[in-house]
Enzyme design. Structure first.
Site, PDB file in Angstrom:
ATOM      1  N   GLY A  11      97.526 100.677   9.011  1.00  0.00           N
ATOM      2  CA  GLY A  11      96.075 100.132   7.968  1.00  0.00           C
ATOM      3  C   GLY A  11      95.120 101.308   8.438  1.00  0.00           C
ATOM      4  O   GLY A  11      93.808 100.589   8.204  1.00  0.00           O
ATOM      5  N   ALA A  13      93.679 103.365   6.590  1.00  0.00           N
ATOM      6  CA  ALA A  13      92.811 103.696   5.633  1.00  0.00           C
ATOM      7  C   ALA A  13      91.782 102.519   5.452  1.00  0.00           C
ATOM      8  O   ALA A  13      91.072 102.475   4.432  1.00  0.00           O
ATOM      9  CB  ALA A  13      93.444 104.253   4.539  1.00  0.00           C
ATOM     10  N   GLN A  15      89.160  99.468   6.259  1.00  0.00           N
ATOM     11  CA  GLN A  15      87.548  99.416   7.080  1.00  0.00           C
ATOM     12  C   GLN A  15      87.711  99.342   8.331  1.00  0.00           C
ATOM     13  O   GLN A  15      86.802 100.100   8.956  1.00  0.00           O
ATOM     14  CB  GLN A  15      86.916  98.232   6.634  1.00  0.00           C
ATOM     15  N   GLN A 112     107.929  96.556  11.537  1.00  0.00           N
ATOM     16  CA  GLN A 112     106.869  97.368  12.530  1.00  0.00           C
ATOM     17  C   GLN A 112     107.642  96.924  13.759  1.00  0.00           C
ATOM     18  O   GLN A 112     107.518  97.995  14.831  1.00  0.00           O
ATOM     19  CB  GLN A 112     105.664  97.081  12.384  1.00  0.00           C
ATOM     20  N   ASP A 159      86.109  88.024  19.727  1.00  0.00           N
ATOM     21  CA  ASP A 159      85.621  86.553  19.901  1.00  0.00           C
ATOM     22  C   ASP A 159      84.943  86.576  21.232  1.00  0.00           C
ATOM     23  O   ASP A 159      83.933  86.038  21.411  1.00  0.00           O
ATOM     24  CB  ASP A 159      86.803  85.640  19.969  1.00  0.00           C
ATOM     25  N   ARG A 162      81.707  88.315  20.893  1.00  0.00           N
ATOM     26  CA  ARG A 162      80.667  87.484  20.245  1.00  0.00           C
ATOM     27  C   ARG A 162      80.118  86.396  21.036  1.00  0.00           C
ATOM     28  O   ARG A 162      79.032  86.191  20.974  1.00  0.00           O
ATOM     29  CB  ARG A 162      81.494  86.826  19.106  1.00  0.00           C
ATOM     30  N   HIS A 187      93.376  83.313  17.919  1.00  0.00           N
ATOM     31  CA  HIS A 187      92.091  84.048  17.078  1.00  0.00           C
ATOM     32  C   HIS A 187      92.062  83.326  15.665  1.00  0.00           C
ATOM     33  O   HIS A 187      92.516  83.751  14.695  1.00  0.00           O
ATOM     34  CB  HIS A 187      92.494  85.429  17.078  1.00  0.00           C
TER      35      HIS A 187
END
Ligand code: NAX
Length: 328
Positions: A11, A13, A15, A112, A159, A162, A187
């Protein structure tokens, strides 16, 4: 040691990738003296965007970045990987049921898992960030029978971080004053951030705060729903903080947890604290020499027991669903 460590990121590419790759390449994961080779996986339509990200990596001229490989075939990209950060996943589209989401991600994480099994380095360590992270890790692990199970983990460090930030603000201290924070379970919104074992300057955090109403009605929901609050404010989901937590998790796994404290990681359960064996569930852990140990012997009161059980029940349901789909 001048042999580059091969770090695969899926992943790439996306954010989170846009923050994560630069942190890894600059030495935040393995230190400024360890050369890194990035091996970046994307789906075919995203390869062009990924080429643009690689141009930017080049333009940073990071001394620690020894090379970058990109591609859309996990068998090639995971070849020789020492670390695999599985960030790419299929997001929930409008109208998608949870079963559909598990199925779409199942296709990704079975493939994967097999590719890691066949091509990764013998010392590979795998961190799953892509959601549903715990169950995606379970699927990958179940499809990689030759990789020791304890090499698979899922991210609950965001988490955990946070929870540290919220507790520090409430107690009027800094995050460095807090030790022994724990995230239990999945999660997801059912996760349980536990401050009964956390300490502030060596004192029980729950006693320092002494506010059960805040704990139940502010702290726990704020931590559990923080992802949604970020989307509401920013218009897109947390990315830099998720990348930072992915670095923290993987760095501390390799380099060891701080003396006198512990971390939260979702790892295969050995049955500790009544969590069904084999589920990838978040626990308080210490790490040393690249090995994870679940902290033993903590007393769990009735309030915490109920919260942990509820989150573990959700993990059991997810395991049941992916078993029925033939993914594990
Ligand atoms: P983006 O949608 O920006 O990026 C995901 C990227 O993954 C896309 O570029 C996509 O092309 C790629 N991808 C999809 N399938 C792939 C496959 N089979 N192989 C390789 N690449 C593939 O999402 P982003 O914001 O970067 O988030 C990535 C994942 O992290 C999501 O699943 C998200 O839900 C999850 N998160 C997990 C968090 C955690 O604490 N565990 C917090 C942040 C984040 O929400």
């Amino acid at each position: 040691n001048t042999t580059p460590v091969k770090v695969a990121v899926t992943g790439a590419a996306g954010q989170i990738g846009y923050s994560l790759l630069f942190r890894i390449a600059s030495g935040d994961l393995l230190g400024r003296d360890t050369p890194v080779q990035l091996r970046l996986l994307e789906i075919t339509p995203a390869l062009k965007a990924l080429e643009g990200v690689v141009m930017e990596l080049d333009d940073c001229a990071f001394p620690t970045l020894a090379g970058v490989e990109i591609g859309d075939d996990p068998n090639t990209i995971f070849d020789g990987a020492n670390i695999a950060l599985l960030v790419g996943a299929r997001p929930r589209a409008k109208g998608m049921e949870r079963g559909d989401l598990l199925e779409a991600n199942g296709a990704i994480f079975t493939g994967q898992g097999k590719a890691l099994n066949d091509h990764a380095a013998d010392d590979v360590r795998i961190t799953v960030t892509g959601n549903p992270a715990n169950t995606n890790a379970l699927i990958a692990m179940s499809n990689a029978p030759d990789i020791p199970r304890e090499r698979f983990s899922a991210l609950t460090r965001l988490d955990h971080n946070r929870a540290l930030a919220q507790l520090a603000a409430k107690a009027g201290v800094t995050v460095s004053d807090i030790s022994k924070m724990t995230i239990w379970g999945n999660h997801s919104a059912t996760q349980y951030p536990d401050i009964f074992h956390a300490e502030i300057g060596g004192r029980s955090a729950a006693e320092v705060v002494d506010d059960q109403d805040w704990l139940e009605n502010t702290f726990i929901p704020t931590v559990a729903k923080r992802g949604a609050a970020i989307i509401e404010a920013r218009g897109s989901s947390s990315a830099a903080s998720a990348a930072s937590a992915t670095i923290d998790h993987t760095r501390d796994w390799l380099q060891g947890s701080p003396e006198g404290s512990w971390l939260s990681m979702a790892v295969p359960s050995d049955g500790s604290y009544g969590v069904a064996e084999g589920l990838i569930s978040s626990f308080p852990v210490t790490t040393s020499g690249g090995e994870v140990s679940i902290v033993q012997g903590l007393e769990i009161d009735d309030f915490s027991r109920g919260k942990i059980d509820a989150s573990v029940a959700e993990l059991e349901e997810e395991r049941q669903a992916v078993t029925e789909l033939g993914l594990i």
